[in-house]
Scaffold this motif. Structure first.
Motif, mmCIF file in Angstrom:
data_model
loop_
_atom_site.group_PDB
_atom_site.id
_atom_site.type_symbol
_atom_site.label_atom_id
_atom_site.label_comp_id
_atom_site.label_asym_id
_atom_site.label_seq_id
_atom_site.Cartn_x
_atom_site.Cartn_y
_atom_site.Cartn_z
ATOM 1 N N SER A 165 44.837 -57.571 -17.231
ATOM 2 C CA SER A 165 45.895 -56.838 -16.526
ATOM 3 C C SER A 165 45.312 -55.813 -15.573
ATOM 4 O O SER A 165 45.763 -55.671 -14.427
ATOM 5 N N HIS A 166 44.295 -55.103 -16.024
ATOM 6 C CA HIS A 166 43.656 -54.107 -15.160
ATOM 7 C C HIS A 166 42.970 -54.774 -13.960
ATOM 8 O O HIS A 166 42.984 -54.245 -12.850
ATOM 9 N N ARG A 169 45.486 -55.699 -11.266
ATOM 10 C CA ARG A 169 46.080 -54.583 -10.535
ATOM 11 C C ARG A 169 45.408 -54.359 -9.183
ATOM 12 O O ARG A 169 46.079 -54.076 -8.188
ATOM 13 N N ALA A 208 54.739 -55.134 -11.729
ATOM 14 C CA ALA A 208 55.592 -54.669 -12.829
ATOM 15 C C ALA A 208 55.368 -55.514 -14.080
ATOM 16 O O ALA A 208 55.384 -55.001 -15.205
ATOM 17 N N ASN A 211 52.252 -54.380 -15.697
ATOM 18 C CA ASN A 211 52.529 -53.142 -16.440
ATOM 19 C C ASN A 211 53.245 -53.427 -17.753
ATOM 20 O O ASN A 211 53.023 -52.732 -18.759
ATOM 21 N N ASP A 212 54.115 -54.445 -17.753
ATOM 22 C CA ASP A 212 54.808 -54.824 -18.991
ATOM 23 C C ASP A 212 53.817 -55.306 -20.050
ATOM 24 O O ASP A 212 53.982 -55.024 -21.253
ATOM 25 N N LEU A 214 50.672 -54.366 -20.313
ATOM 26 C CA LEU A 214 49.987 -53.169 -20.807
ATOM 27 C C LEU A 214 50.894 -52.361 -21.731
ATOM 28 O O LEU A 214 50.438 -51.795 -22.726
ATOM 29 N N ASP A 215 52.188 -52.313 -21.391
ATOM 30 C CA ASP A 215 53.136 -51.586 -22.237
ATOM 31 C C ASP A 215 53.273 -52.250 -23.611
ATOM 32 O O ASP A 215 53.421 -51.568 -24.630
#
Length: 265
Positions: A165-166, A169, A208, A211-212, A214-215
């Motif tokens: 995920s990072h 980005r 987004a 980010n989900d 990672l969340d």
């Protein structure tokens, strides 16, 4: 007292024989003196191999304190809490259950870790009629090892998801930034600007989604916070229409956004 009948004696002999060969470690202690009254063969063998917290050999099980001394507790507070609860047993008290690692002399045992599920049960000695404390230990080493493997696999999956995920980005931020730069270019015509807005919108939706992910990892660690924000439904519907419009054009279908511009959610 009356002598036991032959049938009762046979039942006691049968029960003793079954317990002697059971894989479960079974012991009975006097509730008041906490001295050992009975231990099956498995208990005798295991505690001969056990060692205490300070590294000394136990050799022979004598009392309830020996059981506590041969277990590797999470803390002294946990041990004292369990011990206090056991000593406060009444006839109708519920049994106490805890998982602990058992200490063994390394030169006598090959296993690196032996985990036991311990049950402390209030009971009564059928011979003396006095209150007793029954202690059963069940080997759960294999189950504990599988549990640790599952937790480790879950941790590695979370780390991989977070790393990917990072990494996503950085290029996504580049796409969004470049789109914004081109949209503001005065040399862009309306059609190009509309296409660039679609590229930017798709990039932001993908960001987004990252980010989900990672969340979700944060939620598993208990570090997730929900923040309420106002959403303009017109903008959400407009972005969906823009993304699907290219596919709809092939079928001569036109998507129209009828959501009011002032609609909020």
């Amino acid at each position: 007292p009356d002598e036991k009948s032959e049938g009762e004696q046979n039942q006691l002999a049968l029960a003793a024989e079954l317990l002697a060969h059971s894989d479960t470690i079974t012991m009975m202690f006097d509730a008041r003196k906490e001295e050992l009254e009975y231990a099956n063969q498995k208990a005798t063998t295991m505690f001969e191999l056990a060692k205490t917290k300070d590294g000394g050999r136990l050799n022979r099980l004598k009392n309830l304190d020996d059981v506590f001394a041969c277990m590797r507790w999470e803390s002294d507070e946990q041990k004292e809490k369990i011990k206090t609860g056991v000593r406060a047993f009444k006839a109708n008290s519920p049994k106490m259950e805890v998982e602990c690692q058992m200490n063994f002399s390394e030169e006598l045992m090959d296993e690196e870790e032996i985990w036991q599920q311990i049950h402390f049960i209030p009971g009564m000695n059928p011979v003396s009629g006095k209150a007793s404390i029954i202690v059963n230990l069940t080997d759960i080493s294999a189950l504990h090892y599988q549990k640790m493997q599952i937790l480790e696999a879950s941790r590695m999956q979370e780390q991989f998801s977070a790393a990917v995920s990072h990494e996503l980005r950085t290029p996504l931020n580049g796409i969004i930034g470049l789109s914004e730069s081109l949209i503001s270019n005065p040399n862009c015509n309306d059609q190009m600007r509309k296409t660039l807005r679609l590229v930017k919108s798709s990039g932001m939706r993908l960001a987004a989604l990252v980010n989900d992910i990672l969340d979700a990892a944060s939620a598993k660690r208990g570090n997730f916070t929900i923040k309420r924000e106002t959403v303009l439904l017109h903008e959400v519907a407009e972005n969906v229409c823009d993304m699907l419009q290219t596919m709809m054009m092939r079928k001569t279908v036109v998507l129209v956004n009828n959501v009011g511009k002032s609609s909020e959610f």
